[in-house]
Each structure stands twice: as C-alpha cells, then as structure tokens.
Write a protein that holds these residues in place. Structure first.
Motif, mmCIF file in Angstrom:
data_model
loop_
_atom_site.group_PDB
_atom_site.id
_atom_site.type_symbol
_atom_site.label_atom_id
_atom_site.label_comp_id
_atom_site.label_asym_id
_atom_site.label_seq_id
_atom_site.Cartn_x
_atom_site.Cartn_y
_atom_site.Cartn_z
ATOM 1 N N ARG A 34 0.811 -1.216 0.000
ATOM 2 C CA ARG A 34 0.000 0.000 0.000
ATOM 3 C C ARG A 34 0.844 1.265 0.000
ATOM 4 N NH1 ARG A 34 -3.984 1.159 4.233
ATOM 5 N NH2 ARG A 34 -2.063 1.160 5.459
ATOM 6 N N SER A 35 2.072 1.151 0.519
ATOM 7 C CA SER A 35 2.862 2.382 0.628
ATOM 8 C C SER A 35 4.317 2.104 0.290
ATOM 9 C CB SER A 35 2.766 2.939 2.054
ATOM 10 O OG SER A 35 3.445 2.069 2.932
ATOM 11 N N ALA A 36 5.030 3.167 -0.028
ATOM 12 C CA ALA A 36 6.431 3.019 -0.418
ATOM 13 C C ALA A 36 7.282 2.546 0.754
ATOM 14 C CB ALA A 36 6.958 4.347 -0.946
ATOM 15 N N THR A 37 6.875 2.921 1.963
ATOM 16 C CA THR A 37 7.689 2.542 3.120
ATOM 17 C C THR A 37 7.310 1.168 3.653
ATOM 18 O OG1 THR A 37 6.126 3.564 4.624
ATOM 19 C CG2 THR A 37 7.943 4.944 3.819
ATOM 20 N N GLY A 38 6.280 0.594 3.101
ATOM 21 C CA GLY A 38 5.846 -0.717 3.601
ATOM 22 C C GLY A 38 5.301 -0.624 5.007
ATOM 23 N N ARG A 39 4.721 0.503 5.335
ATOM 24 C CA ARG A 39 4.259 0.750 6.700
ATOM 25 C C ARG A 39 3.181 -0.265 7.095
ATOM 26 N NH1 ARG A 39 0.680 5.448 8.941
ATOM 27 N NH2 ARG A 39 1.113 5.234 11.162
ATOM 28 N N SER A 40 3.355 -0.803 8.256
ATOM 29 C CA SER A 40 2.358 -1.726 8.796
ATOM 30 C C SER A 40 2.205 -1.364 10.258
ATOM 31 C CB SER A 40 2.868 -3.165 8.633
ATOM 32 O OG SER A 40 1.990 -4.067 9.239
ATOM 33 N N GLY A 41 1.275 -0.466 10.528
ATOM 34 C CA GLY A 41 1.242 0.083 11.877
ATOM 35 C C GLY A 41 -0.150 0.262 12.432
ATOM 36 N N PHE A 42 -0.254 1.210 13.325
ATOM 37 C CA PHE A 42 -1.498 1.386 14.063
ATOM 38 C C PHE A 42 -2.659 1.888 13.197
ATOM 39 C CE2 PHE A 42 1.433 1.366 17.706
ATOM 40 C CZ PHE A 42 0.779 0.445 18.486
ATOM 41 N N ASP A 43 -2.360 2.249 11.968
ATOM 42 C CA ASP A 43 -3.486 2.630 11.122
ATOM 43 C C ASP A 43 -4.323 1.419 10.743
ATOM 44 O OD1 ASP A 43 -1.288 1.717 9.720
ATOM 45 O OD2 ASP A 43 -1.886 2.708 7.861
ATOM 46 N N LEU A 44 -3.738 0.225 10.893
ATOM 47 C CA LEU A 44 -4.467 -1.001 10.537
ATOM 48 C C LEU A 44 -4.638 -1.970 11.712
ATOM 49 C CD1 LEU A 44 -2.808 -1.769 7.094
ATOM 50 C CD2 LEU A 44 -5.062 -0.801 7.498
ATOM 51 N N PHE A 45 -3.919 -1.740 12.777
ATOM 52 C CA PHE A 45 -3.941 -2.695 13.898
ATOM 53 C C PHE A 45 -4.388 -2.006 15.176
ATOM 54 C CE2 PHE A 45 -0.865 -4.497 10.991
ATOM 55 C CZ PHE A 45 -1.078 -5.859 11.067
ATOM 56 N N TYR A 46 -5.053 -2.795 16.015
ATOM 57 C CA TYR A 46 -5.332 -2.322 17.367
ATOM 58 C C TYR A 46 -4.123 -2.550 18.262
ATOM 59 C CZ TYR A 46 -10.355 -1.731 16.637
ATOM 60 O OH TYR A 46 -11.583 -1.304 16.225
ATOM 61 N N ASP A 47 -3.502 -3.688 18.079
ATOM 62 C CA ASP A 47 -2.350 -4.024 18.917
ATOM 63 C C ASP A 47 -1.298 -4.676 18.026
ATOM 64 O OD1 ASP A 47 -3.355 -6.565 18.471
ATOM 65 O OD2 ASP A 47 -4.234 -6.777 20.439
ATOM 66 N N GLN A 48 -0.632 -5.714 18.541
ATOM 67 C CA GLN A 48 0.455 -6.280 17.745
ATOM 68 C C GLN A 48 -0.042 -7.133 16.587
ATOM 69 O OE1 GLN A 48 -0.587 -7.714 20.461
ATOM 70 N NE2 GLN A 48 -0.657 -9.895 19.974
ATOM 71 N N CYS A 49 -1.257 -7.704 16.713
ATOM 72 C CA CYS A 49 -1.705 -8.610 15.653
ATOM 73 C C CYS A 49 -3.176 -8.468 15.287
ATOM 74 C CB CYS A 49 -1.411 -10.063 16.043
ATOM 75 S SG CYS A 49 -2.474 -10.686 17.346
ATOM 76 N N HIS A 50 -3.964 -7.846 16.135
ATOM 77 C CA HIS A 50 -5.397 -7.772 15.862
ATOM 78 C C HIS A 50 -5.701 -6.577 14.974
ATOM 79 C CE1 HIS A 50 -5.339 -10.182 19.672
ATOM 80 N NE2 HIS A 50 -6.060 -10.946 18.871
ATOM 81 N N LEU A 51 -6.360 -6.866 13.873
ATOM 82 C CA LEU A 51 -6.657 -5.822 12.893
ATOM 83 C C LEU A 51 -7.819 -4.956 13.353
ATOM 84 C CD1 LEU A 51 -6.404 -8.136 9.767
ATOM 85 C CD2 LEU A 51 -4.862 -6.226 10.271
ATOM 86 N N ASN A 52 -7.716 -3.680 13.059
ATOM 87 C CA ASN A 52 -8.858 -2.804 13.322
ATOM 88 C C ASN A 52 -9.824 -2.864 12.127
ATOM 89 O OD1 ASN A 52 -7.757 -1.207 11.336
ATOM 90 N ND2 ASN A 52 -6.947 0.347 12.756
ATOM 91 N N VAL A 53 -10.801 -1.994 12.123
ATOM 92 C CA VAL A 53 -11.824 -2.050 11.075
ATOM 93 C C VAL A 53 -11.184 -1.935 9.688
ATOM 94 C CG1 VAL A 53 -13.806 -0.837 10.097
ATOM 95 C CG2 VAL A 53 -13.642 -1.168 12.577
ATOM 96 N N GLU A 54 -10.314 -0.952 9.544
ATOM 97 C CA GLU A 54 -9.664 -0.767 8.243
ATOM 98 C C GLU A 54 -8.807 -1.986 7.904
ATOM 99 O OE1 GLU A 54 -9.641 1.511 10.684
ATOM 100 O OE2 GLU A 54 -11.133 2.834 9.784
ATOM 101 N N GLY A 55 -8.153 -2.529 8.899
ATOM 102 C CA GLY A 55 -7.304 -3.688 8.665
ATOM 103 C C GLY A 55 -8.105 -4.897 8.218
ATOM 104 N N ILE A 56 -9.243 -5.106 8.882
ATOM 105 C CA ILE A 56 -10.096 -6.236 8.490
ATOM 106 C C ILE A 56 -10.611 -6.036 7.073
ATOM 107 C CG2 ILE A 56 -12.333 -7.338 8.941
ATOM 108 C CD1 ILE A 56 -11.823 -6.959 11.915
#
Lengths: 704, 612
Positions: free
Chosen positions: A353-375
C-alpha cells in the motif's frame, strides 16, 4: 529394590534426573491417543443433530452471537469456512463485526457474471480466540462434515502454544530444555524454540491444507501480518559473564541517546546489545529501528522491526506475543506452495500500500489484531483471491473476477461497535503490553479513546464510568457505576477489571479533559476518597491491582486468568518496578516495605512521580524492612507513581543457568531470566507519626 | 515463636499460624480464590496468617511445617505402578515439590519440617483437645501408606501404636461407594451420609464382602472390587455386579436402591469403627478419645462411637479432614522445637479467619448503592430486625466478625432460618442453597438450652456429631428423617453476637434454635469477604443479609447488582476456552514436537492426585 528405597532415590536430584531421562526415552510408556469417535461430531460450538433424516448443526449462544442452524448439505450455497484464532474471530469487534461477516458481504457483492443464478455465498466462522494448534486441527478435521467449498486459514499467531518455556511445560519438555542448556546458554533455548516453531508451522500448514482437501474443499492460506510499530519491553535472559548488567546499561544509553537525537550512539549501544542477546529479546532491534527511522531509512527500519518479531513469543516470564514471525511466514508460504495451495501474505498486502511498507497502528489495534480498516483491507484481498479460484463445480463457481468498475466494498461496522472495539483495544493494550515507553503508550491510548468517542458519544459515558469504577470501595461488579458505564456492548471485561491500570487511567483523564467532560473532578474526588480511606488500614501496593505492568508476573500468574491465586511475593524482572495509586496529595504518606535482593550487591532506590530518590537501600538476600515518608510536596492530587529501581545483577549467567539446567533435568520448573529484587510487601499508609500499636481487630483484618 | 502449618496439593489447602503455641490464624485457600477445594499452595492464606500474626513477614517465621512426608507418600504411589495412561507426565514423581514451592514461592528460607500424614492428623486433634492424655484414632482415605492409625497422647508426647496400610481403607471404601452412587469423590461423601437414613441396610452382606475385619486394629478391603489407580472410576466391574445395579449417573434420580446402599455402607462403617475403637481402648486405655481424618467428619458414626464405644469423652477436631492436618503439623513442629506441648487448653472456637469492619462495609454499600439499614452502635436494633425477618420465615445471610475455618459454618458466615417452618427445608435447598432436596440442615442452639431440645448432654460447638431431637417443638427444618440433627451449641463466650441473636429469637418465639447452614451456594466455597456475601445474596434467593452492623433486604439489592454478578465477562470466556483448549490432548500430528506436553496439573482430574 523396595518402593521405599526407590522413593528415597527419586527424592534426590540424581534419582529424579535419572527418572526423567528414562521417562523422556519412553521407558514408562506414552499416553494413548483417544480413539476417534464414530458418527457426527461437534465443530466448535456447532452441535450435530439429525432432523428428518438430515444432518444439521446448531450453534449455541456463544461468543459469536445468535444461535444459527446449518444444513450439512448445501446445494445452492457456496460455503466458505474461516478458521483461525482471535484475529480471525474479530477480536475486539466480535461478534458484531468479524472477518467472516465482512468476507461474506464482499463475496456476495462480487459474484462474477458467470456465477449460477441464485447461488448464495456463506462464510462460516470457525475461529475462536485463544485456540491452540491441536484444537485447530481437530476443528478443521471435523469441519468436513459441513462440506465446505473453500477453507480459509487465517491463522498462525497461536501456534507457539505448548512450545514456549511457559508454566505447564511437561517434565519431558523440560528435560529437552536441559539438554539445550547443556549445549549452550539461554539463547540456545530461544533457538530451540524457534526451530520447533518453524517445524510446527510447516506441519500445521500442510495438515490444514490436507484436511481441507480430504473434505473436498479448496484451501486458502492467509498468513497474518504484524504491527511493526508495536513496542515492547522484553527481559533479557541470563547472559554469560554478567553481560545482563552491560545489556541494561547499553539500553539506558541508547534510550538517552535517542531522546537526545544522537543516533550514532544509540546505534552503537543497540548493536552491542544485539551482540550480547543474539536476537532473543527483540529490544536492540527495535532500538535500531528507531535509529533508522530517525535517520529516515524506512527500509532498514522495517527490516529491523521484522527481525524484532522473531523472538516475540518464546519467553516464559512475560506475555508471549501471539504473532507470526517473518521466518514462520516464510515456512507457511513455502508449505502452501509445495502443496500447490493458494496463499496470501497479509504483510505483503499491507506493504504494497505504501512506499515505506508501513504496517502500523493505522491497521492494527495491537500487535496482531486488525482494526476495522485492517479487516476490510485483509478481507478485500481474500475476497479478490477467492474470486480467482475455481470451485471445481460449475454449479457453485463464483464466476471469476468482478468487474473493475464496480469493486466490492467492505461494510463498515455500526459506530457503536467501532467505539466498543477501540475502547476494548485500549484496555487490552494497556493491560498486556509491556511499556517500552510509557509516554508513547499513553499517547497511543489517548488516540484509541478519542477514536472511540468520535465514533459514539456513548464512549464518553463508558469512559467516565470506567473511571468511577476505579474506586476501591466496591469491586466493579458491585459498583453502582457499572450500569451507567455498560452503555456500549462488549465492554464487560474492561469494566469489570478491578485494577487501577495507571496507563489507561492517565490516558482516560487526558482524553476526557480534551472533551471538556464535566464531572471529572467529582469522579476523581470519589476515587481518591476511596484510597484515602484505605490508607488507614494500609494499601498493599505490590498486589496486581496497582502494578503498572500486568506482564510483570511470574509463571503461576500466566495460567491464573483470574489472578486471585497470584504470587505471594513480587519479583522484579526489570530494573524498574512501577506501582500507582491515587491520593489527595494533602497529607504525608508512609511506605513500609519488606524487600530482599535476589543477588549479591543489590540495591534499591525509590522515586515518587519520577522525583527522588526518596530512599536508597542496600539489600541482602534476607527480607529487610524499611520505610520512607512521602511528603505532600512529592505527591500529586490524583494519580501517583512509586517506582523502585533495582540494580541489575552482575552475577555471571553461567551460575544461574547451570542451576536452571539441573532443575529442568529433574523435570521441574526453572527460571532463565534474572530477578532484580523481590518484595514481600509494599504498604502505603497514612503517616501518623509514631507507629501506633496494631489492635486485635486490625490483626484480623485483611487489606490485600 | 511463629510456626506456620500447611496442608496442600491434595484436598483443599489450608495455612495456619501457631504463635508461641497458640493458634492465632487458620484459613483455607479456597476462601480467597473462590475455587472450591482449591488445593494449590495456600499463598493467600499464608499472607493472611502473617498479617494476623502482627505484620509478620517470611523472615519472622521460625518454622514451616508440612502435613505429610512427600518421599514416603511417593513410595506408595510408586508401589501402585507407573501408568502412563493415568498421567503421562509423571509430575507426581517429584517429592521435592512441596518444599520447593514453599521456599521459592513463599520466599521462605528457614526451617522446613515434614510430618507423617496420620501423625499430623493425630496431633491436630490431641494437641487441641485440652485432654492431658487421650487415645487417638485417625481414619481417612490414605496418607503416605497408613489409612487408619491407633495412637496415644500424653502431655507433649504423641505416638502412633498401630496402623492399617493402603489399600485397606475405610475412607477409600466410602469414597468408592460415593463414586458408585454418582457423587463426587473427595467432596460428596457427606451426601452419602445424609442419604443413608432414607434407606434400609439390606446390602450389609454385600458390604461385608467388600470389607473384612482383621485381627487387632486391622481390616481389609476385597480388592477384587476396587481400583484405586484409575482416576475415572474407583471400582471394578465386580462392584456393580455384586450390588446388582449399574453406577448411578450423576444428577440422575436417586432410587431406593441407592439409599439402601448408602445406609448399608454407613452401618458397616459404624460397626467397623466401633470394633476398632474397642481395640484402641484395649491398647491405649483412657477416658478420652481424640479423632481426626476425613472419616471423623462422619458425625453419625462419631455419635455412635460416643454412645456405644468405651470412651466417655470424645474430641473431634473441627477441620478433621486433610486441610486441618496443617494444625497438627504446626503443633508437632512446636513440640519438636520447644519440647513443650502447645496450648494445653481446648480449641474453643474456630473464628480464626479474616474480619472486615463496619466502616469498610459502609463504604462498600455506599459505592454499590445498596439500600441498607445502618445499625452501627445499635446492636439491639440489628438483632431485633433480624429476628423480625426470621419470624416472617425469611432466610438470612449472617456475616459477622472473623471467618471460621473448617468445613462447617458456625455463625460467622452462615445462612439462618426458622427451624419451625415445615416449608423451610425445601425452600433452602431449592432457592438458596440450590442443592439436592434430601439433604438435611443443622441447627444452632443456645448452649444453655441444649438439653431441653436435644438428646445431648454436652456442648457441641463444632457440629461434629449428631443427636436425637427430643424437643417439644416441631422442628422440621433441622430434623432429619431419622429424628436426628447435627447440632451446634452456641455460647456467649465464643460468639456473643450470634448467641444474643438466638436469645432474641428465643425470647420472641420460645425456640432457642436456628437453622444454620453454610453461607454459600452449591459449588462455591463459603463466603469470605463482604463482597462475596453480596454476590452470594444476588445469586440466590436470600431474603436479607446481616452484614456486620448493616442489614440489607432483598429489595435493597439493585437489579444491576443481580445482573452484573451473573455476567460472564469476555475475559472469563477467554479463560474458560483457553482452559478447554489446553485440556484437549495434543493432536497426533503435533505429538512429535510437544510429546508429553500437558497442561498444569491443577487442571488434571482430581482422581489422579487422589490415589497415585
């Protein structure tokens, strides 16, 4: 040899070690596997019934909501079964919003033009929080009774269950730990764990695919992604030559350097730490990631954060983090490829999705559980993949890819469910996550709480209620505030947790103050009043109620979910221990402690709200009493923190590790992490000058 | 001198503190953890004992005494064989565990002494009996090897003269029949005792096939009918064949046959005990008998021993089961360290647990928005209000002062009711206690009125024996089907408020008794804290709760409290499911990487630890 002689022999270290060696060699037999049962079997909470000659499954009321009925035969339905752990179950949005519900909507929207008319799509949720790998295999085997067309495996986070050095490990497993320790130091245990986990990942992936196919279904492997912005504070095991003291010294140096923007010093310190702990903690790797981020090298930062995930779930003393490590993901991918099964790596989906390969709190609630956008993102990828698969039966073919002009859109949850998810996530994160950086944690919590309040005004009510429930006068389940606070579904765990939870308390106050919430002062006054009343009889601060870090617990606590059978003594597994309390700040308090050192040359200093020390004390191996007066000037009205700083042990790791090896060889539990100091009691009382004699009534009264 | 006694890892665990020979604290771990029969190391109880001893810490303890000898017990377990199908982990082959846990988890570095299981039982009775000298009988399932012992105590000296060894055990016989009758082993034996009076002893002959008398103090079990190595079932197929019926399915209907078996067992037990008590008297002649061990909790048998046996004076330790053996271990340590007997006086009461003052209760009620009558500094009004409700046939929770230890509620954490009400027993069983309808309730009676209503000529402060009800009053709620009752005598000296309450009830009604049953619902330990009491009230149909100086009527209990105490949280769900997941055996496909892995032994079936 008589039984008495044998018992006398087994009561010695040598005798028991020999017995365990023989046991490990299978000299006393093995447990027999239960014979498979005939006939229909239950599948998780789906119970089989025969109705008018047809096999149906009924779901009882459970975590996933309303009862439902399934017919084993489904001629007009494309049936997908989704398997997995809490991630796949949709924690913390479940049961209202889950990957299954989202996927079902997406698939229904996107049946291609070639799909037979009238074809229904259903996604059956066979995910369950906390499910271990054995149970997953059983569920997958049993699920063939539902005759799915496709099995989606969004799983892997919990596959470490039973492998790590957790309490409950069998004597035989401990014998293997001993063997590993014999051939190396503590990192050897971490390596052994990793080897076992990778082997298991391979077996699990292969087995799940086989079971799906044996039931006539296709298999789709979805590899979970991890939140690379996740910070944690993991303890370092005993290291050779007393290196753990140097490790902690370098960590402090790195943190100071990062705060000052001196990235080269931080890098040097982190690299030295990494040399010492050989990737058993993930801590130096995270420091390095922050260095790279500070220098703008996001690719290197991502690599460092991926490396930090490798040791995430092997420790025995703290929350073993449910994640899929990069090397585990690689094994899963490879196993799927070998079996010619389609596979989606969510880390790649997110990274693309991004040039930096960001995988962070914009998609996760914690270390592994996805938030709404993540799901939504994950299930869109899954749905897209499914559409490319052929069912093998034209009558149930989804009809190829949907037209690009009308891409399916993932549904959004109701606002109140999104609010509930954010609140639960804040609670979850604050309870379980070691605080690498308390300020960063607090900021993260405030964001979650603000998000919840943005979604629903009821979140403010719930948060206010949660603060009210911090009173010591009544446990939350009896507190009258509970009814007011429970205005949002799904908050029972959050609201009923009796712990003060300083990080969440602080964040809640900040979030509510930002909203100009009325009554805050009144609520705070009531909570403070409850503490002030308890100061008369003494408040045991070392109890789990007042600790800042839930994870700072000893092995027994790990399997003691209700924490009522907690450890009788507090063991510090980190150079700093933090305990929080509320007070008016108007009157002096007295701290009376009973502490001892776990190693020679130990010392302890105590700070209040980061200031001090108000007391410095050399410790010995015997319990010692000491006390200190906390002046009102050092105290604040509201939340206060008492921090104890313990000197890192300088003991060479070889000594305690050899002791641990011998214990493991006997099949007994052992500790491979240093203890910095121990507290029997840390009691906070109203300072009344000279000690008053304890009355008989006091003696009979329990305050803990 | 501070001596801690501990019993753990088998039945419910208990910790006690003996301070200069005086018992100052004793409490079972289950009361804190709310896990019935919690057998884990009693760490909460330990902390409480140290606090009750005057702000002690582990360094202040002179000795921790453990109630059995692990290596000797191990020899018996080994003699039973190493069966991987019972427990493939063989965790139990670790005799060092008790000392290791005590030292490491309790942070204790001092002297650790272990005493034989039955010696601990014997000491738990003799040293607290107040007798200068006595014969001592201990009977239970099994300790290390012994199942029954005959002994003698005099001053500080205590010796065991003869023992009956495993597998010959009256306790195991009783447990096996308990199992056969569909009740839980190590828990529900008293239900079989309560069921017995409903039956006739027509299976005596069959019981005689199971249990054979032997010379002197000996007897033997016919092992053709028993299998104590298997956790799932304590008997072989021969037992159902002998008795002519299959094992009763738990919770299924109780038939006359079940009742007759229970009665037959009870009669055979009593006769065997009588015979062996006579033997004891012959080898240890005395006026006094001290009893302990789980079988000594069979108050019906104790009554018969007292009435028909050779000992005019009988003392049964109120916590006669394994948990109470901690008291004996502590006393034995005291003798070993000082050469002197601990307190020479009789254990007068069992109120040695935590107390929670009225101020704390007031804060709780305020935070919970409970509508309560405040009777601080007005005890008379409190008692009158309670009596009002009792006379209105209400069921009252009674929570006062320090909690009692042992299996019986004795007026500190009790449920009280009017014994004259014919409907009260069914109401209590169905609505409040939620238990089987056949089980009787016990009375608490003013000590000075005992003789007017009971066929008993001495105090019975601990409910350790039964007697015939001979009252002119009709007392259906406390009178068992055979006309007996398990009575507690209440004195002003040991529980003054409870005594005054019964006095008020007597003044109002002419009845100096109350129904006194434990303050809990089925499956839960007796309440400990005020919070436990309120939750119990919310989860039952208690009409009112006398909580220290406050009285709460059911109407004062907000609906939200009733709901929230029943609500299962998500974390509880998670915990349950995790446990369920952990208990599942390892899938064959994973067995190579975690071979032998099993969850913590706390989650194993109790039978594993019962008989191996």
């Amino acid at each position: 040899m008589t039984p008495e002689q044998l018992a006398a022999s087994l009561a010695t270290e040598e005798g028991l070690t020999l017995f365990r060696a023989l046991q490990s060699a299978g000299a006393f037999g093995r447990a027999e596997q239960p014979a498979p049962t005939d006939g229909p079997q239950s599948i998780l909470d789906w119970e089989p019934r025969e109705e008018e000659g047809e096999l149906v499954f009924l779901r009882k009321q459970g975590l996933r909501g309303k009862p439902k009925r399934l017919h084993a035969e489904h001629p007009d339905t494309f049936r997908v079964c989704l398997f997995g752990e809490s991630l796949a179950a949709g924690f913390p949005l479940a049961p209202a919003y889950t990957p299954s519900t989202v996927l079902e909507v997406l698939l229904a929207q996107s049946c291609g033009s070639a799909a037979p008319p009238g074809l229904r799509v259903e996604v059956i949720d066979l995910a369950l929080p906390n499910m271990g790998p054995s149970e997953q295999l059983r569920v997958c085997e049993a699920a063939s009774q539902l005759q799915p067309d496709l099995c989606v495996f969004l799983t892997g986070n919990n596959w470490y269950y039973g492998l790590s050095l957790e309490p409950g490990a069998s004597p035989e497993a401990r014998v293997r730990y001993a063997q590993r320790l014999e051939s190396g130091e503590a990192p050897a245990l971490a390596r052994a764990f990793r080897e076992a986990l990778l082997a298991r990942a391979e077996v699990m992936t292969r087995s799940l695919i086989e079971y799906a196919r044996a039931g006539g279904a296709q298999a789709l492997v979805v590899i979970p992604a991890s939140n690379l912005e996740w910070e944690r504070r993991a303890p370092v095991p005993w290291l050779e030559g007393g290196a753990q003291a140097r490790w902690h010294h370098q960590l402090q140096r790195a943190e100071d350097a990062l705060a000052a923007g001196d990235y080269e010093v931080a890098r040097t310190a982190a690299e030295e730490m990494a040399t010492m702990d050989t990737n058993t903690t993930g801590v130096p790797e995270r420091v390095l990631a922050r260095v790279h981020e500070g220098l703008g090298d996001h690719v290197a930062a991502r690599e460092a954060r991926l490396l930090a995930l490798e040791p995430a779930n092997w420790q025995n003393v703290c929350w073993a983090l449910p994640v899929v490590s990069p090397s585990m993901a690689e094994v899963m991918r490879s196993a799927a490829e070998d079996a010619a099964a389609p596979c989606i790596d969510l880390a790649e989906v997110i990274a693309s999705r991004s040039a930096t390969g960001r995988s962070g709190f914009d998609l996760f609630y914690d270390q592994c559980h996805l938030n709404v956008e993540g799901i939504q993102l994950a299930m869109e990828a899954v749905a897209a993949k499914i559409r490319t698969l052929s069912s093998g039966a034209a009558s149930r073919d989804l009809g190829g890819a949907a037209s690009s002009e009308d891409p399916p859109r993932a549904p959004a949850p109701r606002p109140i469910i999104a609010a509930s998810g954010a609140l639960q996530a804040a609670h979850w994160v604050s309870r379980f996550e070691p605080q690498a950086r308390p300020d960063a944690l607090c900021a993260r919590l405030v964001i979650l709480l603000q998000e919840a309040m943005d979604h629903s005004p009821l979140a403010l009510e719930a948060l206010r209620g949660w603060l009210e429930l911090r009173s010591l006068d009544a446990p939350p389940d009896l507190n009258a505030a509970l009814a007011r606070a429970a205005c949002i579904p799904g908050l029972a765990g959050l609201l009923r947790d009796p712990r003060l939870n300083a990080p969440l308390f602080k964040a809640s106050l900040e979030a509510l103050e930002a909203r100009d919430c009325a009554e805050i002062e009144q609520i705070l006054s009531r909570a403070i009043g409850s503490y002030e009343r308890r100061f008369h009889e003494g408040l045991e601060l070392s109890s789990a109620l007042f600790r800042d870090c839930f994870w700072e617990r000893t092995p027994e606590g790990e399997r003691d979910s209700d924490r009522q059978h907690s450890e009788p003594i507090y063991r510090a597994l980190w150079p700093e221990s933090r305990f929080s309390f509320l007070c008016s700040g108007e009157a002096p308090l007295r701290v009376r402690a009973v502490a001892r050192a776990a190693h020679t040359g130990a010392s302890l200093s105590m700070k209040v709200n980061g200031e001090g020390p108000v007391l410095s004390q050399a410790l010995t191996g015997a319990w010692q009493r000491w006390e200190a007066r906390l002046e009102p000037l050092a105290l604040r009205r509201g939340l206060n923190t008492l921090s104890l700083e313990w000197a890192p042990p300088s003991l060479p790791g070889e000594v305690p590790l050899e002791a641990a090896r011998r214990r493991f060889a006997m099949g007994a539990e052992a500790e491979v992490f240093p203890t910095f100091g121990e507290l029997y009691s840390l009691r906070l009382e109203r300072d009344q000058g000279a000690d008053r004699p304890r009355s008989a009534e006091d003696a009979g009264r329990r305050s803990r | 001198m501070n001596i801690i006694g501990i019993s753990a890892f088998y039945h419910e665990s208990l910790c006690c503190l003996l301070q200069d020979g005086e018992l100052v604290a004793a409490v079972a771990e289950e009361r804190f953890t709310r896990v019935k029969f919690d057998r884990r190391l009693p760490i909460n109880a330990f902390r409480y004992c140290l606090e009750a001893g005057g702000d002690l810490n582990p360094a202040d303890i002179d000795c921790i005494a453990y109630y059995e000898q692990p290596s000797k017990k191990l020899s018996r377990q080994l003699a039973m064989g190493l069966d991987a199908s019972v427990d493939p982990t063989f965790r139990w082959v670790d005799a060092g565990r008790p000392e290791r846990e005590v030292r490491e988890r309790l942070g204790y570095a001092g002297r650790f002494l272990t005493f034989e299981h039955h010696l601990s039982h014997a000491a738990s009775s003799f040293y607290y009996s107040g007798f200068d000298e006595a014969a001592v009988l201990t009977v239970d399932g099994v300790g290390e090897w012994a199942t029954t012992t005959y002994g003698r105590g005099c001053g500080a000296a205590l010796e065991l003269l003869e023992e009956v060894r495993f597998p010959n055990s009256l306790g195991l016989l009783y447990s096996a029949i308990t199992d056969f009758l569909g009740f839980r082993v190590l828990s529900d034996e008293y239900k079989v005792m309560g069921l017995a009076p409903y039956g006739v002893p027509r299976f005596k002959e069959e019981m005689a096939t199971l249990l054979r008398p032997g010379p002197a103090g000996q007897f033997s079990l016919n092992m053709e009918f028993f299998d104590f190595a298997q956790p799932a079932r304590m008997f072989t197929d021969a037992l159902p064949a002998l008795l002519g019926i299959p094992q009763r399915v738990p919770e299924s209907e109780i038939t006359h046959v079940h009742k007759d078996i229970a009665r037959s067992l009870q009669v055979v037990l009593e006769e065997m005990l009588l015979e062996k008590v006579c033997h004891l008297h012959s080898v240890a002649p005395s006026r006094n008998l001290c009893m302990a061990g789980g079988v000594a909790l069979n108050c019906v048998a104790v009554r018969r021993l007292r009435e028909e046996g050779p000992f005019p004076e009988v003392f049964v330790q109120p916590a006669a089961g394994d948990s109470g053996a901690a008291l004996g271990a502590a006393a034995l340590a005291h003798v070993e360290l000082t050469g002197e007997r601990p307190s020479a006086s009789r254990l007068e009461h069992v109120y040695l647990g935590p107390a929670y003052g009225s101020e704390r209760v007031a804060a709780l009620l305020d935070a919970a928005a409970l509508d309560a009558h405040d009777h601080r500094d007005a005890e008379e009004a409190l008692l009158e209000a309670v009596v009002d409700r009792l006379c209105a046939q209400q069921v009252i929770g009674w929570f006062q002062g320090r909690m009692e230890f042992g299996p019986r509620a004795l007026g500190a954490r009790s449920i009280l009711a009017d014994p004259r009400d014919p409907a009260m027993r069914d109401k209590l069983n169905a609505l409040v206690k939620k238990r089987e309808g056949f089980r009787p309730f016990a009375p608490a009676i003013l000590a000075e009125r005992l003789g007017e209503h009971m066929d008993l000529d001495r105090d019975s402060p601990f409910m350790t024996e039964t007697c015939q009800v001979n009252s002119a009053l009709a007392l259906p709620a406390i009178t068992h089907v055979d006309g007996s009752a398990r009575v507690q005598t209440v004195s002003h000296a040991t529980n003054p408020r409870f005594a005054r309450l019964i006095e008020r009830f007597f003044a109002r009604t002419g009845c100096p008794l109350l129904v006194n049953t434990s303050f809990n619902v089925r499956g839960e330990p007796i309440v400990n804290t005020p919070e436990d009491a309120i939750r119990c009230m919310a989860n039952s149909e208690l009409d009112a709760l006398a909580l220290e100086d406050f009285l709460i009527d059911r109407e004062g209990l907000p609906a939200q409290v009733r709901r929230s105490t029943r609500l299962k949280t998500f974390s509880e769900q998670l915990a349950r499911e995790r446990i369920a997941s952990a208990e599942a055996s390892v899938h064959p496909r994973l067995s190579s990487d975690i071979e032998g892995w099993r969850p913590g032994e706390e989650s194993l079936p109790s039978g594993v630890y019962t008989f191996v």
